[in-house]
Each structure stands twice: as structure tokens, then as C-alpha cells.
Write an enzyme that holds these catalytic residues in place. Structure first.
Site, mmCIF file in Angstrom:
data_model
loop_
_atom_site.group_PDB
_atom_site.id
_atom_site.type_symbol
_atom_site.label_atom_id
_atom_site.label_comp_id
_atom_site.label_asym_id
_atom_site.label_seq_id
_atom_site.Cartn_x
_atom_site.Cartn_y
_atom_site.Cartn_z
ATOM 1 N N ASP A 26 13.000 -20.790 10.330
ATOM 2 C CA ASP A 26 13.921 -20.771 9.176
ATOM 3 C C ASP A 26 15.089 -21.762 9.220
ATOM 4 O O ASP A 26 16.104 -21.542 8.550
ATOM 5 C CB ASP A 26 14.533 -19.355 9.002
ATOM 6 C CG ASP A 26 13.504 -18.327 8.523
ATOM 7 O OD1 ASP A 26 12.335 -18.699 8.317
ATOM 8 O OD2 ASP A 26 13.883 -17.148 8.344
ATOM 9 N N GLU A 60 7.817 -18.244 3.354
ATOM 10 C CA GLU A 60 7.977 -17.231 2.328
ATOM 11 C C GLU A 60 8.731 -17.836 1.137
ATOM 12 O O GLU A 60 8.148 -18.075 0.087
ATOM 13 C CB GLU A 60 8.732 -16.041 2.921
ATOM 14 C CG GLU A 60 8.742 -14.786 2.086
ATOM 15 C CD GLU A 60 9.341 -13.627 2.882
ATOM 16 O OE1 GLU A 60 8.636 -12.647 3.140
ATOM 17 O OE2 GLU A 60 10.530 -13.708 3.259
ATOM 18 N N GLU A 69 14.436 -21.255 -1.307
ATOM 19 C CA GLU A 69 15.427 -21.569 -0.273
ATOM 20 C C GLU A 69 15.105 -22.914 0.385
ATOM 21 O O GLU A 69 16.004 -23.610 0.853
ATOM 22 C CB GLU A 69 15.498 -20.440 0.767
ATOM 23 C CG GLU A 69 16.176 -19.189 0.204
ATOM 24 C CD GLU A 69 16.340 -18.084 1.248
ATOM 25 O OE1 GLU A 69 15.316 -17.677 1.840
ATOM 26 O OE2 GLU A 69 17.474 -17.630 1.461
#
Ligand code: NAG
Ligand code: NAG
Ligand code: NAG
Ligand code: NAG
Ligand code: NAG
Ligand code: NAG
Length: 692
Positions: free
Chosen positions: A434, A510, A514
Site C-alpha cells: 500500500d 483493491e 486511491e
């Protein structure tokens, strides 16, 4: 400031955007980025179980071949059109079948063919001897060098020593036909597949029930599964003599990516293009081969001849403010919300120490400053500026205390303090999970603060660039601190989030929104610093990430890419893996449609308009999501806000009413931001948008 000033300044920014974007992208200038204090992570694996020692850090951490260098290195990766697994000094290839129902799609790995050196008693791990944007080279004990180039219809193996090869299968060999020169064999298996093996010189092959053994051989072998199209075999024959060795993506012009493969042998290079390539490819650079197709979870892969392709995308607008402007009549409503939201900002009451949640708070506040600019209400900006300084500086100075950014040298990159001895805190930031999500939020805050306080921006520029370069370094080299484009996959043209964790289904991502935020925020940072290279790179990656989201995450009602049942039941993919599509999320089951939609929308920004430019799809997605709101136990107000925002694209009035009735907002969102969004939608005709 008068109305006209705002108008002019907004327009000026847009002109600057365009000018900057048109400048060519050469080498990024690094301006001596800061080095965060070094740490020795206790949770990172050693890269050198599999990487050749000549490959020094920085090393890739989110790549298409990551499974090959994690744990035992024996989980599959998708080197389109084949799944590849390597273990015990052998390599297995599978032309996978697709499983699909209404909730998942995945490709099954089966050992269709397993290649090794016969009777090689020394079972050792493979070695990654080189890698680049489009390929990885995997060496196996005994002298087998597999050139795994993405999109090659052939698996290519350079047999470097004179050895006896073993090719085994879990199937039964039902057909075995050599040509007269013994340079080509057609091998039919009991599952209906026929594989064609080409050799650079005569090779003596004999077979049993499920094993083929060669005579002594040195040279090149290539293996491909035979498709059913007319003339398929003659295409394979014709292109079997030219093989790709490696491949680079070159960024020489704005909104263009050029693929260049290095090839050996003779003749033209045949490669496969995925559906997004086909959408973006400049037809003048290549020729397509009619009817030459392979199946794939990503959609049909089609044959393209040429060792250099140009992929072109339309420019995306990188703007601070809404693209069409906010309706003036709505200013007072937005200002009322803004005054309250800004009043509630207080850096001292922040409870989270998570790099993710903290970053979201920073970006949320930064949005308030830009909204204030747009609605001509600068009074609140000093307070926001203060808040941004108080929240961002400790992370850049290393004075936050319980968390912060550190540099680790094993792979070469940033980790968080909490992540340096935990693989789960900060959502796995310490194992390179991430990064673009977390850092993207900080970059947004830094870009805005630099815009409104250039002196502050200059002071913190080295740290800001270090954060950005962690996932957006473009150059390659052991002299650099960070690996090239840590998250971005230059063949799929989107990012992977999952870092250094082994997954049987490959890398995954996912939240595409973002990811878009990360590259968009970097581009804004480029605008704030007047760095044309950064604007150009950030814009390009933003555009590509948006294309990929629309291609593979957004499931339109009439899409044919995925199975019928899956398409009927899903308007959006939850987690997209390299070899799987999930309807569930990491944090929620498939029924939580509001979360699945929301995680593909947040954070709500001017660029969201481009991500959801397909209004018909936005409507389909909302109508698919809304029934979940009646779920027993209820639905979080935060998620509702993002769904209503999408509704605002096509049904502005109803969405506004629903937004007004919300009793809370996502931690990265605010009433000000939702109202700003609603009043900047729509066409001139229905009163939306100011600059008509
Ligand atoms: C990390 O480990 C190396 C080798 O053991 C050591 O030289 C170095 O000082 C350590 N760095 C930190 C920050 O602890
Ligand atoms: C790989 O080798 C190990 C050690 O020799 C052995 O235990 C294991 O069963 C082998 N796996 C396969 C699939 O052959
Ligand atoms: C889809 O298949 C998976 C794997 O076999 C199974 O676990 C799941 O229950 C199936 N879903 C539906 C809706 O049938
Ligand atoms: C390989 O090993 C098998 C027994 O496992 C033996 O029968 C055969 O002769 C060996 N072949 C070579 C080429 O060494
Ligand atoms: C970070 O915050 C969590 C939750 O508030 C807390 O449990 C943890 O102790 C904090 N970590 C540090 C290192 O202070
Ligand atoms: C992790 O490091 C922090 C300080 O950086 C320390 O307080 C904590 O005890 C460490 N945790 C473990 C499990 O080593």
C-alpha cells in the site's frame, strides 16, 4: 478577492497545467532528496534466496514476478498467456482454464508441462538473473535459462549447457508428431491441448505416457499452446524463430508509453496485446494478426507483430479545482459547511498514529483549503495552513514519536517506524504493502500546503521528493534509493498494492481510486514546485491507472470481458488479483456493496470526474449499490456519502438531498467536499458548472 480574480486565477492554473504537461519527459531531476533515518527491519525477508547477488538494491517489491522471490519461490505468476511456477530445479507451464461464477473468477494452475534437466540430483532454488519492465529471466540449475517475457505466446528457454531435458506432464500424451528435421514437435495431451515445441536445431525427443526425454541438446527451445483459429499453427511457425529477451517501457513523450523489446533470432517479433493495449495502441506502429488469440482472465489477448509499440492516451486534466467550476449560487451553502469543518480541525486531538489514517486526515484538510479558494472564501485558509503544518511536519522531521518514515536498505525503500518490526501495522507498509495509497495522501497535503505557502514548500522539498520517489522513481540503478515505479505495472498499466507477501493468486490491488489519487497528487506536487517532469509523469500514470480501472474494475452491464454470471451480479470488482477477481474486500464481504463502491471512489477529488466520466456506468453502479443500504444492521454514513456523490453525477438534486441528510462522513471526506462536488457537477444546461 473579487469573483473575477478567482476566475482568472483558476483559469491561469489550467493554462499552466497544459503548458507543463506538454513538456517532454526525460530524466527526472531529483534535487537531492532527503534520506530518512535508516533502520534495520526485523520483518523483511532476504531478497538473495532468489535474486542473483549481482542484482543489488533497490529491488522490486510489487512486481509481476514477486512470487518467484518470496518464501519458497514456488507460487505461480501470470506471464500472459501462461501461468508459470518454478520449484525443485524445474519450471512448470500451464495454459490455464478459467473458473467463473457469480462471485469469483480465477485461473487454475495445472502442470501441463514441467521442464527440467534429467536426473539433476541437486535440487536448488531458481535464480532471478535479470528483470525489467516487461520481462524476468529465471535460471534453473543445470543451465536452463527461461526468458519470461510478458505477452509472448511462446515460452522461451535457452539451454546453455549440453544436457538431457525432461519434459513431464500430469496429463497423458496422446499424440506426438515431429517434423522431418526434428526441429518441431506437436504434442497432444489428454486434456485436449496441443503444445508445439520448436528447437533452434534438431532435437531428439522420445516419449512415454507422461514424460518426454531429449537427446543431448544445447540451443533454444520454444513452447506454445496451439489455439483453434484458422492458420494458428502457421502463425506460430512463422514467428517461432524470433524471440524476445527483455523489454522496456520508455517514457519519451507526454501521454505516451513506448514498449521496446530486445530480440534474438531472425524475423519479426510476435507478441500478445491485452484489451487495454488494444485500446491505446498506435496502429501505425504495429500490425495485428487476425484471428490469433489467447484466452485470459483479463480478456482476449491478440497477436501483434512489432518489437516496438506506442501506447497513447488522451491527456487528463490535472487541476487543483473542479474542472467545470462551482455554481456561484451555491457558494453560501458551501461556505457554511466549510466554516464548520475548519472550526473542527484540531491537530492535537488526532488519535491515530497509522500512516494511512493520518494521511487521510491531512488530505481531507488540504481539500478544504482548495474548496475555500474555489468559493472565494480565503478567511479559513490560515487556520487550514496551520493545521497542515502541524500534521505534516512531524512526519517529515521525524518528530512524530510513535510513528514516522524510515529508510531500509535490504530492498531499498521507505518503511514506517511501526512497520519496521511489524508486517501488519500500518496495513503492512513495512513489507511494502500500500505505499502509493499512504504516501499519496501525504503528497496531496504537501502539494496544497506548498501551493498556499511556497516558502514552506521550499523548506520541505527534499523530504517531499523522497516520499514521492519511494513509489515514483523512474530511473533505474543501484545508485538510486528506490526501485523503479514501485507499484505501477507497466504491462497491465495499473498499480499493485500487495508488497512482499506471497499470494497464490499473485499481486493484488483493491482501491483504484486511491491509486489514482497517488499519481494525481504527485502531479499536483509537480505543479506546486514547477517541476514539469513530475507533472508529466504523474499525469501519465494517472491517465493509465484510470484506463485500467475502467477496463478491469468497472463492470458495465453489457461488458463481455468477464463471465455472464459474474457480470450480472457485480458492477465492480472488489480485489483484483493477477490471476483472480474477487467480489469480496479485505475488510468486508461481497454483500457490502456500499464499501465495494466507496473504496473505488475515495478520496473525492476533481480527478474523480475523469475516473467516472462514463455517466451511464456511474448510474448502473449506484443502482446496483443502493439496495445494500437496506441491509440488516445498516450501512456506514461514510460509505453512503461516496455513493451519493456518484448519484450526483446524473441526478444532482436527489443526491444533494441525501447528502444533506447524512449524519457523518468518511474520515477522509467532509460535508464541504460533498457539497463542493455536487455543485460542480452537471452541464451548463441544467445549471451546473460555472464556466459555461
Ligand atoms: C543495521 O545493521 C547493520 C549491520 O548489522 C549495522 O551496521 C547498522 O548499524 C544497523 N543500522 C541501524 C540503524 O541499526
Ligand atoms: C521438492 O523437493 C523437496 C526436497 O527434495 C521434496 O521434499 C518435495 O517433495 C519436492 N516437491 C516436488 C513437488 O517434487
Ligand atoms: C463460487 O465458487 C467458489 C469456489 O468454488 C465458491 O466458494 C462460491 O461459493 C461460489 N459462489 C457462488 C455464488 O456459487
Ligand atoms: C536417469 O535416472 C533413471 C533412474 O531414475 C535412470 O534409469 C536413467 O538411466 C537416468 N538417465 C540418465 C540420462 O542418466
Ligand atoms: C498507535 O496507536 C495505537 C492505537 O491507538 C496504540 O495501541 C499504539 O500503542 C500506538 N503505537 C505506538 C507505538 O504508540
Ligand atoms: C518494535 O519497535 C518499537 C520501537 O521502535 C518497540 O517499542 C517495540 O517493542 C518493538 N516491538 C517488537 C515486537 O519488537
Amino acid at each position: 478577492m473579487s469573483q473575477e480574480t478567482i476566475n482568472k486565477s483558476t483559469l491561469r492554473w489550467q493554462c499552466i497545467t497544459i503548458m507543463l504537461v506538454l513538456s517532454p519527459l526525460t530524466t527526472m531531476s531529483h534535487h537531492h532528496p532527503y534520506t530518512f533515518p535508516t533502520t534495520n527491519s526485523t520483518v523483511l525477508p532476504s531478497p538473495y534466496t532468489f535474486f542473483s547477488p549481482k542484482l543489488t538494491p533497490p529491488l522490486p517489491t510489487n512486481s509481476f514476478f514477486q512470487n518467484f522471490v518470496l518464501e519458497k519461490g514456488d507460487q505461480p505468476e501470470y506471464i500472459h498467456p501462461y501461468l508459470i511456477k518454478s520449484r525443485n530445479s524445474s519450471l512448470s507451464i500451464s495454459y490455464p482454464s478459467l473458473f467463473s461464477n457469480s462471485s469469483i473468477i480465477y485461473q487454475r494452475f495445472k502442470r501441463d508441462l514441467t521442464i527440467s534437466v534429467l536426473n539433476n540430483s541437486k535440487k536448488r532454488a531458481h535464480v532471478i538473473s535479470s528483470y525489467d519492465d516487461l520481462s524476468v529471466t529465471l535460471d534453473i540449475q543445470g543451465g536452463l535459462r527461461f526468458l519470461l517475457v510478458r505477452g509472448s505466446p511462446f515460452l522461451t528457454c535457452e539451454v546453455l549447457n549440453k544436457v538431457v531435458l525432461s519434459i513431464s506432464t500430469i496429463r497423458v500424451i496422446v499424440g506426438f508428431v515431429p517434423n522431418s528435421a526434428k526441429t518441431k514437435y506437436k504434442i497432444s495431451l489428454s486434456n485436449g491441448q496441443t503444445w508445439v515445441l520448436y528447437a533452434s536445431s534438431a532435437i531428439e525427443l522420445s516419449h512415454g505416457v507422461n514424460r518426454i526425454v531429449s537427446g543431448e541438446f544445447r540451443g533454444v527451445i520454444r513452447i506454445a499452446v496451439l489455439g483453434s483459429g484458422l492458420g494458428f499453427e502457421s502463425v506460430l511457425d512463422r514467428f517461432s524463430t524470433c524471440y524476445p529477451v527483455s523489454g522496456l517501457a520508455v517514457f519519451s513523450e507526454p501521454f505516451r508509453v513506448k514498449y521496446k523489446w530486445e530480440k534474438k533470432g531472425w524475423g519479426d517479433l510476435l507478441m500478445l496485446a491485452n484489451p487495454l493495449h488494444i485500446k491505446l495502441i498506435d496502429d501505425s506502429s504495429v500490425s495485428k494478426v487476425n484471428g490469433f488469440k489467447y484466452g485470459s482472465i483479463d480478456g482476449e489477448l491478440v497477436g501483434v507483430v512489432g518489437d516496438s509499440w506506442v501506447l497513447k492516451t488522451d491527456p487528463v486534466p490535472i487541476t487543483w479545482h473542479s474542472i467545470k467550476g462551482v455554481r456561484e449560487k451555491a457558494y453560501p451553502q458551501i461556505v457554511r459547511a466549510l466554516v464548520q469543518d475548519v472550526k473542527d480541525l484540531n491537530a492535537r486531538t488526532i488519535e491515530t498514529n497509522s500512516s494511512y489514517f493520518f494521511g487521510k486526515l491531512v488530505a481531507r484538510a488540504a481539500r478544504l483549503a482548495l474548496i475555500a479558494e474555489e468559493v472565494d472564501y480565503p478567511n479559513v485558509i490560515p487556520k487550514i495552513k496551520k493545521y497542515l503544518k502541524e500534521t505534516i511536519e512531524p512526519w517529515l522531521d521525524g518528530t512524530f514519536g510513535s510513528n514516522g518514515f524510515l529508510y531500509e536498505e535490504t530492498w531499498g525503500g521507505l518503511v514506517t517506524k511501526q512497520g519496521s518490526n511489524s508486517s501488519t501495522l500500518d496495513f503492512g507498509f513495512g513489507v511494502y504493502n500500500d505505499h502509493h495509497f499512504h504516501i499519496g495522501y501525504f503528497l496531496y497535503g504537501i502539494a496544497v500546503l506548498t501551493k498556499i505557502d511556497p516558502v514552506w514548500g521550499r523548506k520541505y522539498r527534499p523530504q517531499a521528493y523522497s516520499l514521492m520517489l519511494d513509489f515514483m522513481t523512474l530511473d533505474k540503478g543501484s545508485n538510486l534509493k528506490y526501485t523503479r515505479l514501485r507499484c505501477f505495472d507497466l504491462w497491465k498499466l495499473h498499480s499493485w498494492a500487495s508488497g512482499l507477501t506471497e499470494f497464490p493468486n499473485g499481486r493484488n490491488q483493491e482501491s483504484t481510486s486511491e491509486a489514482v489519487n497517488a499519481y494525481y497528487s504527485a502531479a499536483l506536487m509537480g505543479l506546486a514546485y514547477g517541476d514539469t517532469h513530475l507533472v508529466t509523469l504523474g499525469s501519465l500514470l494517472t491517465a493509465m491507472e484510470i484506463h485500467a480501472s475502467q477496463t478491469w474494475w468497472h463492470v458495465k452491464e453489457d461488458d463481455t470481458k468477464y463471465g455472464k454470471d459474474f457480470t450480472r451480479e457485480n458492477r465492480v470488482v472488489g480485489i483484483l488479483w493477477s490471476i483472480k477477481r474477487d467480489s469480496g474486500l479485505w475488510f468486508a464481504p461481497p454483500e457490502w456493496r456500499e464499501a465495494r463502491t466507496g473504496i473505488q471512489v475515495l478520496p473525492l477529488l476533481p480527478i474523480t470526474e475523469v475516473l467516472f466520466s462514463d455517466v451511464t456506468f456511474a448510474k448502473q453502479l449506484v443502482e446496483w449499490t443502493l439496495p445494500a443500504f437496506k441491509r440488516k444492521g445498516g450501512v456506514g454514513e461514510g460509505w453512503k456519502g461516496f455513493v451519493y456523490a456518484l448519484q450526483g453525477i446524473y441526478d444532482n438534486k436527489a443526491a444533494l438531498q441525501k447528502i444533506r441528510s447524512l449524519t457523518g462522513h468518511d474520515d477522509g471526506n467532509s460535508l464541504s467536499n460533498l457539497l463542493w462536488w455536487i455543485f460542480s457537477r452537471g452541464s451548463c444546461e441544467d445549471g451546473g458548472g460555472r464556466r459555461c
